[in-house]
Design a protein around this motif. Structure first.
Motif, PDB file in Angstrom:
ATOM      1  N   LEU A   1       0.494  -1.719  -9.981  1.00 50.31           N
ATOM      2  CA  LEU A   1      -0.023  -2.976 -10.168  1.00 50.31           C
ATOM      3  C   LEU A   1      -0.955  -3.651  -9.152  1.00 50.31           C
ATOM      4  N   ASP A   2      -1.021  -2.893  -8.030  1.00 54.22           N
ATOM      5  CA  ASP A   2      -1.879  -3.227  -6.754  1.00 54.22           C
ATOM      6  C   ASP A   2      -0.967  -4.380  -6.124  1.00 54.22           C
ATOM      7  N   LEU A   3      -0.301  -4.464  -5.853  1.00 54.36           N
ATOM      8  CA  LEU A   3       0.909  -5.635  -5.553  1.00 54.36           C
ATOM      9  C   LEU A   3       1.186  -5.399  -3.897  1.00 54.36           C
ATOM     10  N   ARG A   4       0.515  -4.594  -3.140  1.00 51.45           N
ATOM     11  CA  ARG A   4       0.878  -4.363  -1.875  1.00 51.45           C
ATOM     12  C   ARG A   4       0.994  -5.457  -1.044  1.00 51.45           C
TER      13      ARG A   4
ATOM     14  N   ALA B   1       5.061  -1.603  -8.352  1.00 52.62           N
ATOM     15  CA  ALA B   1       4.238  -2.435  -7.761  1.00 52.62           C
ATOM     16  C   ALA B   1       2.986  -1.778  -7.032  1.00 52.62           C
TER      17      ALA B   1
END
Lengths: 401, 402
Positions: free
Chosen positions: A256-259, A253
């Motif tokens: 994938l820069d899904l913060r 995560a």
């Protein structure tokens, strides 16, 4: 009066951690107590704390533990088996109902020494086992007079992989009900700081290697990028306890820069409330028997996007198949999510059909009732062969009877 | 690699380096830095034998320099009989190379060579101690036995000599402290190219940590500190970016998971294993080294060589590496607040960075030049080899004053 009235039914589970199998067992235990009038006890083979025990005790089911770590040499394991057999014998069981591999194997090997008249092996996955040798697993399975599983593909697996007579394997779906939510959907969204127009999906699945959170996150990245172009924000809620894979999932995560697009909720007690807060459910897994991660959202009237593995395919039924994606195909998974995300009418229609399917297929009588009748037949020596096919529209009730 | 110049101290001597494997860590880099001058300047015939043949960068570097490399897989698994057979297999393979000296590096080669060196025909075996962690792979009894059977022990740090003596009963007179040479190859890419590739603006404040991701390093404290740095520098200050260079070695997922939890996506980059360390060091303003235990870490000394200030954990190995100049910028283990304060101090004071960086470079030149390391090592080996019965002068144990 139920044939099980006054019968001592002992459920044997691996431990106190609450997974899908334990939830199924507790649901059945409640039915046996309240509707059938059986005397039910749950015995756990591990006493490390988990939510299953609290859930059972809240329902008035008694719970005891007999630690059976299944470690050490052959003598140590043999002593463990004898200890379990003696503990079970003290409960003077009429029936043993073991769930999951350890309990199944232990009861398969010892049930005749416990004084029970019947033992039913409950197959809850199609993974096989690394904990036991294949030979021991097979021996315990074949020592069990009858097996129950929740899916047809699992019956085939027991027959094809392990040589068990398929006429002895009864397919009885697990009952799916959900308690009233503790918090409403709006409360959940407010607590999670989710905007009213955000697209929200959830996956219910513990974070272990059997689930495929990796593919889900890659798909979610595609979804986020696509809905952003439409001016929307997408949030994925991952409900499940850490079970070995949580760091790898969070690490991906991060990559994938899904913060701001993924929330890790840990183990969620109020599943009903959570399901009220989301627009759709996703279920990405490598292997399932008949995943509650699919059937519970279906019961709640949600559309479900899942991996096309036998256990999810069977759970979603005919009308849900168009929302399946091949394992590893994140593009197809994302496309299925986007199709539902962009069409509220489709979501509502699929969700309604899902809810109807679960209520028909996995209502109390078709599941727990059928199970109770199977046990009663077993105790009276009238156990029939399991039907070869499961005709469309038929329920387990009509087949067992 | 061979030299025929007989005037050299190790002319004609066959020196076999024994590595655990092909993976390039600080120990392997240090050993490779030594192997080449021993061959080219001191005239030794140098070869490397690895006890594992899984591919890694160390072998490629050695072979690019013309150093022969062979492997004898020695997994050190199974029962006592299997391990004894493995030892005999290594001994036979080494014997075929007709060694004069065995130079073992890291625990597995140290123990293996300590136990079998007399069977190989070598006149000398040198135990090179690269950490102060001890061992779980071997029983303490076996580790101690192999250490005592090794006639000569070399390590880079004084605190490691004390540890070997106090924890493992090594004779301090046999333990020589020789600082490793720190050579930085020319950068393949300069500061601008690196920063552009990493998407760094000129005004960004970049720091790096050179360390593989394993449990011995303390990336977790560093990330907590970095969160504080980001918050303290705030809107008005330079944008802080932490570059983590190192290969995954077990803890990478938990470190990334923490970076996710701390919302550091815009402020932390995971670079993987970096070939062009020199280029990377030109691109940053500061080096950090957060660790639980170090011997004499290249993660500090390489940035110091490059003229960077270093903020590190106050453990003996880092304290000894950064010297008096760097100690005030160290933080107690696990103290992310102090670590963050030191980073912020450097972020806000470019003159301080320049001054400490220059002092570090000067210290490195004086303390760890290639010539000094090579001469100390070669002199020690030559002296021992020339001594009666392969004995050596205990006086050499004072290579580095306490």
């Amino acid at each position: 009066v139920s044939a099980l009235a006054g019968r001592r039914v002992v459920f044997v589970v691996a431990g106190e951690v609450l997974g899908g199998a334990e939830r199924n067992a507790i649901s059945l235990a409640v039915r046996f107590t309240r509707v059938e009038g059986a005397e039910v006890t749950i015995v756990a083979l591990d006493d490390r704390p988990g939510r299953a025990r609290a859930l059972a005790e809240a329902e008035g089911i008694s719970w005891t533990s007999v630690r059976t770590p299944w470690v050490g040499g052959r003598p140590a394991r043999l002593l463990s088996l004898l200890r379990v057999a003696r503990s079970l014998r003290r409960l003077r069981p009429d029936v043993l109902l073991p769930w999951t591999n350890l309990a199944n194997v232990v009861c398969g090997l010892t049930w005749r020494a416990t004084g029970a008249r019947l033992c039913i092996w409950n197959q809850c996955d199609v993974l096989g086992t690394k904990r036991f040798s294949p030979r021991l697993f097979r021996r315990a399975l074949h020592a069990s007079p009858v097996a129950v599983t929740t899916a047809f593909h699992a019956r085939d697996w027991l027959a094809d992989e392990w040589g068990f007579d398929r006429r002895q394997v009864h397919v009885i779906r697990s009952e799916v009900t959900l308690p009233a939510p503790l918090d409403g959907g709006q409360d959940w969204r407010a607590r999670l700081e989710i905007g009213p127009g955000d697209l929200v999906a959830c996956m219910i699945g513990h974070l272990h290697e059997g689930k495929d959170h990796d593919m889900l996150l890659r798909a979610w990245r595609l979804v986020v990028d696509a809905v952003r172009l439409e001016g929307k924000h997408a949030v994925l809620l991952l409900a499940g306890r850490p079970a070995g894979n949580e760091d790898a999932v969070k690490g991906l995560a991060f990559d994938l820069d899904l913060r701001s697009h993924v929330r890790f909720l840990d183990d969620v007690a109020d599943i009903s409330g959570l399901l009220e807060a989301v627009d759709l459910a996703v279920f990405s897994s490598r292997s399932e028997c008949l995943g509650r991660g699919a059937t519970e959202p279906m019961y709640a009237g949600l559309a479900v996007v899942g991996t096309d593995v036998p256990g999810i395919r069977e759970a979603l039924g005919e009308h849900g198949r168009e929302f399946l994606a091949a394992p590893g195909d994140e593009r197809a998974f994302a496309d299925a999510i986007l199709r539902l995300a962009r069409d509220p009418g489709l979501r509502a229609g699929v969700g309604k059909a899902n809810a109807e399917l679960i209520r028909t297929r996995q209502g109390s009588e078709a599941t727990s009732g059928a199970y109770a009748r199977l046990v009663a037949d077993g105790l009276t020596g009238r156990l029939r062969d399991a039907p070869e096919q499961f005709p469309a529209g038929a329920t387990a009730v009509s087949l067992v009877r | 690699v061979r030299s025929r110049d007989t005037s050299k101290r190790l002319a004609g001597k066959r020196v076999i380096f024994v590595f655990a494997g092909e993976i390039l860590g600080g120990a392997e880099r240090g050993a490779l830095d030594l192997a080449l001058p021993l061959a080219r300047v001191e005239g030794a015939h140098v070869e490397i034998v690895a006890l594992d043949d899984r591919p890694g960068r160390a072998r490629a570097i050695a072979e690019a320099e013309g150093i022969p490399w062979s492997s004898v897989p020695t997994p050190w698994t199974g029962n006592r009989l299997a391990r004894t057979l493995a030892l005999l297999r290594v001994a036979a393979a080494l014997r075929r190379l007709k060694p004069d000296v065995l130079l073992a590096h890291t625990n597995l080669p140290n123990v293996v060579c300590g136990l079998i060196w007399r069977l190989t025909g070598a006149k000398l075996s040198v135990w090179n101690q690269w950490d102060v962690l001890g061992t779980r792979r071997f029983s303490p009894g076996l580790f101690r036995r192999a250490l005592r059977a090794s006639p000569l022990v070399i390590t880079e740090a004084v605190h490691a000599r004390d540890w070997l003596a106090e924890e493992w009963g090594a004779d301090p007179a046999r333990v020589h402290v020789i600082r490793g040479d720190v050579q930085l190859s020319p950068p393949r890419e300069g500061r601008d190219a690196w920063r552009e590739r990493l998407g760094l603006r000129e005004s960004d404040f970049a720091a790096c940590m050179l360390a593989h991701f394993h449990a011995g390093k303390d990336h977790r404290t560093l990330l907590h500190a970095w969160r504080r740095v980001v918050d303290q520098l705030g809107e008005g200050g330079p944008n802080p970016v932490l570059l983590l260079a190192g290969r995954p070695a077990g803890s990478e997922n938990s470190v990334k998971a923490l970076a996710f939890d701390l919302d550091l996506r815009d402020h932390v980059r995971f670079l993987g294993d970096v070939d062009d360390v020199t280029g990377l060091l030109t691109a940053v303003e500061l080096a950090v080294l957060s660790s639980r235990s170090e011997l004499f870490p290249r993660g500090a000394t390489e940035p110091m060589s490059a003229g960077l200030p270093v903020v590190g954990t106050d453990v003996p190995g880092i304290r000894e590496a950064v010297g008096d100049v760097g100690v005030p910028f160290s933080a107690p283990p696990g103290d992310d607040e102090t670590l963050a304060t030191a980073v912020v101090t450097f972020a806000r004071d470019s003159a301080l960075r320049a001054r400490i960086g220059a002092a570090n470079a000067e210290l490195m030149k004086e303390r760890q030049s290639a010539d000094v390391t090579r001469k100390q090592y070669a002199t020690l080996l030559a002296t021992v080899l020339a001594g009666p019965g392969g004995d050596y002068s205990p006086a050499a144990g004072k290579s580095v004053p306490r």
